[in-house]
Scaffold this active site. Sequence first.
Site, short mmCIF file in Angstrom:
data_model
loop_
_atom_site.label_atom_id
_atom_site.label_comp_id
_atom_site.label_asym_id
_atom_site.label_seq_id
_atom_site.Cartn_x
_atom_site.Cartn_y
_atom_site.Cartn_z
N THR A 48 0.84 -1.21 0.00
CA THR A 48 0.00 0.00 0.00
C THR A 48 0.87 1.25 0.00
O THR A 48 0.56 2.23 -0.69
CB THR A 48 -0.96 0.00 1.20
OG1 THR A 48 -1.79 -1.16 1.12
CG2 THR A 48 -1.83 1.24 1.22
N CYS A 49 1.94 1.22 0.73
CA CYS A 49 2.83 2.37 0.83
C CYS A 49 3.43 2.73 -0.53
O CYS A 49 3.52 3.90 -0.90
CB CYS A 49 3.95 2.09 1.83
SG CYS A 49 3.38 1.56 3.45
#
Length: 160
Positions: A48-49
């Site tokens: 996600t980052c």
Amino acid sequence: MTIAKGDKLPETTFVTMGENGPEPVNSNEFFAGRTVALFSVPGAFTPTCSAKHLPGYVEKADALKAKGVDAIACTAVNDAFVMGAWGKSAGADGKVAMLADGNGDFVKALGLEMDGSKFGMGTRGQRFSMLVKDGVIEELNVEAPGDFKLSSAEHMLGQI
């Protein structure tokens, strides 16, 4: 105790990758006299980052600056070498300052650390964002575990 809106950020030392290697960055000096959009991720190069969080701030950098943000910064409990490489791979150079919190001192002082041991990550920072004016938190957005909504660049743009 977890930090809150209206609180002054604790003093700590981040590390960034400079042209000649790792360079210390005093938090009081970094945040003094300016408005900073700061966001924290659990780890560089994590799904996600890397797919959403950092790219969102890179993409929205001009829009944030047009609304009065002087600097955008990303922090994670990673070393400066990893943060520097991640920033380069994401096209963050000149748009997002990559502030390594290698020992987690900053997130611990904020009360926003998390235990990522079950993922083999040890102590990390929670996913959050904040708008900081002259070292004081104006907005604070802490995500529930596994979520990515409140700490996005889009959400922050709506808060300014």
